[in-house]
Design a protein around this motif. Structure first.
Motif: not given
Lengths: 163, 153
Positions: A120-125
């Motif tokens: 889940s999530g939109l932005f990688p680290r």
């Protein structure tokens, strides 16, 4: 063993070998006082820590240094100082995101959208996060915004130049 | 007081104080020198104190401390690097760039520790970061900066 010299009322103390002795006690007292003063006055407590900031070749562009890497739309965090108190600040996010009003809300937004192992999530680290303070923004608020992005787990956080 | 067992009287025990005084003076010299070295590198200022910071302790590495010394109203009085003060004007930033480039050429792995008072405006900090970037580019190295903050414990 005391001896009296002719014509003098003073008593000269001599040791068993006939050597003169100097009373060291006052000097030792003064030396220890100096030592205690300097120990108290010297501050060894280390309270300063660091954020590592590797400035890119192009300051604040958010663009990757590798020319073959695709550019991603950075998350741009505007920071404004509105008054003299530490709580006097305003934030804005460029893009279709809900606008945070505090650093805690910004932290929650960034953490919620960080891609984790679950998928889940939109932005990688390593998604570019740009901190864009106004020219009149206090350094404290600019660093707080930077700190918030780092706390959320992002590793590619940069400052944007004012020009 | 003499006795049959000890005809010369009781033995007098004396301590040789000379080594103790030597050690004490060495300690005093140490504290005097340490306080002077610390003052040259760490200009007294109010650093930013972010909440629950994800900071790290300073590693044992080559570093140069850039102190952005505050004036009134968030302006900058000077930029201090080592024992040298650079004014916050275009000529001062040019000289700062030259000095940082010299340091990068001497030691390409050096990191710049940026210490700035929390009241300083960002418009005064950004030229310093730009100077670091340009100096590193001129020296052909990557600009590595540590932002120094105070940790709230």
């Amino acid at each position: 063993m005391a001896a009296r010299t002719a014509g003098s009322s003073r008593t000269i103390r001599r040791g068993p070998g006939g050597t003169l002795g100097v009373n060291m006690t006052p000097m030792i007292d003064v030396v220890f006082l100096l030592l205690i003063y300097f120990m108290v006055a010297t501050d060894f407590v280390v309270t300063e820590e660091i954020y590592r900031l590797d400035l890119p070749q192009r300051l604040g562009s958010g663009a990757p240094d590798d020319p073959f890497e695709l550019e991603r739309d950075p998350v741009r965090i505007g920071v404004h100082t509105t008054g003299p108190e530490p709580e006097d600040y305003a934030l804005d996010l460029t893009g279709p995101w809900p606008q945070p009003t505090t650093f805690e809300e910004l932290l929650a937004f960034l953490q919620r959208n960080l891609i984790r192992d679950e998928g889940s999530g939109l932005f990688p680290r390593d998604h570019p996060i740009l901190v864009a303070p106004d020219p009149d923004t206090g350094w404290e608020h600019a660093v707080e915004a930077f700190s918030t992005a780092v706390r959320a787990g992002y590793v590619n956080v940069q400052f944007v130049p004012t020009s | 007081m003499r006795s049959v067992v000890h005809p010369r009287g009781p033995a007098s025990v004396t301590a040789n104080l000379t080594p103790m005084i030597d050690m004490t003076f060495l300690l005093i010299v140490f504290f005097v020198l340490v306080s002077q070295i610390t003052d040259r590198q760490r200009v007294r200022m109010d650093l930013p104190r972010p909440r629950d910071p994800a900071t790290m302790r300073q590693r044992d590495e080559q570093r140069t401390v850039i102190n952005v010394v505050p004036a009134e109203d968030g302006a900058v009085a000077a930029i201090r690097v080592g024992g040298d003060d650079f004014p916050a004007d275009p000529d001062g930033f040019a000289s700062l760039r030259q000095e940082l480039e010299r340091q990068y050429r001497e030691n390409p792995a050096v990191r710049m520790n940026l210490r700035a008072d929390r009241r300083i405006r960002y418009r005064s900090i950004e030229p310093v970061m730009r100077s670091v970037t340009e100096a590193a580019q001129a020296a052909g190295v990557l600009p590595r900066v540590n932002l120094v903050v105070e940790r709230k414990d």
